[in-house]
Design a protein around this motif. Sequence first.
Motif, PDB file in Angstrom:
ATOM      1  N   UNK A   1      -8.283 -27.775 -16.191  1.00 50.73           N
ATOM      2  CA  UNK A   1      -8.868 -27.981 -15.070  1.00 50.73           C
ATOM      3  C   UNK A   1     -10.552 -27.390 -15.323  1.00 50.73           C
ATOM      4  N   UNK A   2     -10.394 -25.895 -15.993  1.00 48.37           N
ATOM      5  CA  UNK A   2     -11.472 -25.701 -16.537  1.00 48.37           C
ATOM      6  C   UNK A   2     -12.258 -25.708 -17.174  1.00 48.37           C
ATOM      7  N   UNK A   3     -11.601 -26.965 -18.168  1.00 46.51           N
ATOM      8  CA  UNK A   3     -13.017 -27.626 -19.796  1.00 46.51           C
ATOM      9  C   UNK A   3     -13.028 -29.652 -19.143  1.00 46.51           C
ATOM     10  N   UNK A   4     -12.149 -29.469 -17.699  1.00 44.97           N
ATOM     11  CA  UNK A   4     -12.752 -31.016 -17.525  1.00 44.97           C
ATOM     12  C   UNK A   4     -13.336 -30.930 -16.280  1.00 44.97           C
ATOM     13  N   UNK A   5     -14.245 -29.617 -15.470  1.00 47.62           N
ATOM     14  CA  UNK A   5     -14.912 -29.572 -14.299  1.00 47.62           C
ATOM     15  C   UNK A   5     -14.178 -29.916 -12.894  1.00 47.62           C
ATOM     16  N   UNK A   6     -12.965 -29.340 -12.950  1.00 51.59           N
ATOM     17  CA  UNK A   6     -11.913 -29.746 -11.993  1.00 51.59           C
ATOM     18  C   UNK A   6     -11.783 -28.403 -11.711  1.00 51.59           C
ATOM     19  N   UNK A   7     -13.050 -27.528 -10.972  1.00 47.43           N
ATOM     20  CA  UNK A   7     -12.882 -26.093 -10.894  1.00 47.43           C
ATOM     21  C   UNK A   7     -14.095 -25.778  -9.595  1.00 47.43           C
ATOM     22  N   UNK A   8     -14.171 -24.359  -9.166  1.00 47.07           N
ATOM     23  CA  UNK A   8     -15.494 -24.020  -9.036  1.00 47.07           C
ATOM     24  C   UNK A   8     -15.237 -22.680  -9.237  1.00 47.07           C
ATOM     25  N   UNK A   9     -16.389 -22.855  -8.828  1.00 45.42           N
ATOM     26  CA  UNK A   9     -16.999 -21.048  -9.838  1.00 45.42           C
ATOM     27  C   UNK A   9     -18.511 -20.318  -8.933  1.00 45.42           C
ATOM     28  N   UNK A  10     -18.139 -19.283  -8.633  1.00 47.45           N
ATOM     29  CA  UNK A  10     -19.195 -18.361  -7.450  1.00 47.45           C
ATOM     30  C   UNK A  10     -19.802 -17.282  -7.701  1.00 47.45           C
ATOM     31  N   UNK A  11     -20.721 -16.805  -7.749  1.00 46.34           N
ATOM     32  CA  UNK A  11     -21.339 -15.297  -8.105  1.00 46.34           C
ATOM     33  C   UNK A  11     -22.029 -14.918  -7.085  1.00 46.34           C
ATOM     34  N   UNK A  12     -21.529 -13.718  -6.881  1.00 53.10           N
ATOM     35  CA  UNK A  12     -21.848 -12.785  -5.936  1.00 53.10           C
ATOM     36  C   UNK A  12     -22.531 -10.963  -7.049  1.00 53.10           C
ATOM     37  N   UNK A  13     -23.411 -11.501  -6.373  1.00 50.69           N
ATOM     38  CA  UNK A  13     -24.692  -9.489  -6.790  1.00 50.69           C
ATOM     39  C   UNK A  13     -25.155  -8.677  -5.815  1.00 50.69           C
ATOM     40  N   UNK A  14     -24.777  -8.727  -5.121  1.00 49.67           N
ATOM     41  CA  UNK A  14     -24.554  -8.252  -3.646  1.00 49.67           C
ATOM     42  C   UNK A  14     -23.693  -8.236  -2.266  1.00 49.67           C
ATOM     43  N   UNK A  15     -23.429  -7.475  -1.496  1.00 48.18           N
ATOM     44  CA  UNK A  15     -22.183  -8.029  -0.130  1.00 48.18           C
ATOM     45  C   UNK A  15     -21.942  -6.861  -0.016  1.00 48.18           C
ATOM     46  N   UNK A  16     -22.273  -6.986   1.769  1.00 52.33           N
ATOM     47  CA  UNK A  16     -21.502  -5.651   2.238  1.00 52.33           C
ATOM     48  C   UNK A  16     -20.555  -5.978   3.614  1.00 52.33           C
ATOM     49  N   UNK A  17     -20.275  -5.138   4.180  1.00 59.34           N
ATOM     50  CA  UNK A  17     -18.630  -5.250   5.371  1.00 59.34           C
ATOM     51  C   UNK A  17     -19.177  -3.758   5.685  1.00 59.34           C
ATOM     52  N   UNK A  18     -18.837  -4.301   7.075  1.00 57.89           N
ATOM     53  CA  UNK A  18     -19.384  -3.492   8.273  1.00 57.89           C
ATOM     54  C   UNK A  18     -18.443  -3.806   9.737  1.00 57.89           C
ATOM     55  N   UNK A  19     -19.473  -3.345  10.304  1.00 62.81           N
ATOM     56  CA  UNK A  19     -19.420  -3.523  12.239  1.00 62.81           C
ATOM     57  C   UNK A  19     -20.724  -3.952  12.669  1.00 62.81           C
ATOM     58  N   UNK A  20     -20.059  -5.186  13.435  1.00 61.27           N
ATOM     59  CA  UNK A  20     -21.294  -5.605  14.200  1.00 61.27           C
ATOM     60  C   UNK A  20     -22.555  -4.985  14.674  1.00 61.27           C
ATOM     61  N   UNK A  21     -23.440  -5.585  14.539  1.00 60.36           N
ATOM     62  CA  UNK A  21     -24.363  -4.400  15.318  1.00 60.36           C
ATOM     63  C   UNK A  21     -25.734  -4.957  16.608  1.00 60.36           C
ATOM     64  N   UNK A  22     -26.396  -4.325  17.441  1.00 56.22           N
ATOM     65  CA  UNK A  22     -27.328  -5.749  18.126  1.00 56.22           C
ATOM     66  C   UNK A  22     -28.292  -6.486  16.854  1.00 56.22           C
ATOM     67  N   UNK A  23     -28.678  -7.541  16.949  1.00 62.18           N
ATOM     68  CA  UNK A  23     -29.429  -8.424  16.677  1.00 62.18           C
ATOM     69  C   UNK A  23     -31.060  -8.003  17.039  1.00 62.18           C
ATOM     70  N   UNK A  24     -30.762  -6.911  17.884  1.00 56.86           N
ATOM     71  CA  UNK A  24     -32.543  -6.725  18.123  1.00 56.86           C
ATOM     72  C   UNK A  24     -32.817  -5.494  17.081  1.00 56.86           C
ATOM     73  N   UNK A  25     -31.513  -5.402  16.745  1.00 58.13           N
ATOM     74  CA  UNK A  25     -31.867  -3.870  14.962  1.00 58.13           C
ATOM     75  C   UNK A  25     -32.906  -4.544  14.102  1.00 58.13           C
TER      76      UNK A  25
END
Length: 349
Positions: free
Chosen positions: A325-349
């Motif tokens: 599958x990898x040799x014949x295009x039957x896959x997906x590949x995504x690269x992330x260079x930055x990411x964060x996770x945390x608490x929700x915040x007021x959209x005004x901030x």
Amino acid sequence: MKKALFILGTLLAIVACKNDSKKTSESTIQSESEDVTKYPSDVISFMDEWKILLGDGTHTDTLMNYEKKGFFYVSNDGKTDWVVYKTPNSGITSRTSSNTRTELGQLKHWTPKTGGKLTGTLKVQHVSTSGDARVAASYSVVIGQIHSDEGHENEPLKIYYKKFPGHKKGSVFWNYEINTEGDNSERWDFSTAVWGYDMSVLGSNPNTYPEEPTDGIELGEVFNYTVNVYKGIMYLTFISDNHETKTFTKNLISSEYTNDSDIPEQIRRLYAVIDRDGTEQPNAYAEELQYFKQGAYNQTNGKDPETNMIWSTGAEIYNGDIEKQYANGSYTEVWFKEATVGVGVSPDK
């Protein structure tokens, strides 16, 4: 004279030995440096907040100093280190899905009222080159989610990238899945375009594609998303160079789809082929525990399109052989260079 020459020769030999020793030491240091593995947790530090399921069925809750080549690892594009999420069209997946994933699952759970926030800066490097153009899920990958852990375990958010074969540009869109009133067999996703098309734009036959989107995103083009859930409202922001910044809001604790008359025309048109036209619980996802997901959730599978013209894409899977599958295009590949996770915040901030 002979004594002087002897002393000079000895000194030169000592210097040469020191130089050789220095070169050997430098070479050893360089070699050791080249052998040092860089892990995804070295690039994006929040890995202690997640577990992961890989496209071959591997599951682990410990991601610090963890990698698996071919699925979850670090690659450098010549300037920047990226965390790679790669998964085939066919492999081993979760109990609730027909689609493979190499995808993080947040360990901490929260409700829409308590909220949470997820960001990601990424580029999609590949989506499946096979599928059925009439099937909405073909040629697409989910790159971020909110997933419910209670009730129907539906998904109030899935962020997609999709590119038809032969097109230079693909589309980014997001889907909201209703938290169905009663029988969950009537569930559906409403799709909203960010750049390019929404999910409902299809081909007229299996190998005929719509026109290429003029404002789409190319493979390898960097973009960023922010998902911020605060006091029951989901705020979405999408940013990319050379594209208009897009923002959206969605209420996760009060439904706009409680009556048959509320069902959008997009749903009546797209889901007619599988006869889904459910309504949503009045309080949507208000009291249900939620968690974020991020990575590559491949939406292209080998199931017969005639069984479900929304989700069964009929893609090439080479009998589940991942290497083929990898040799014949039957896959997906995504690269992330930055990411964060945390608490929700007021959209005004």
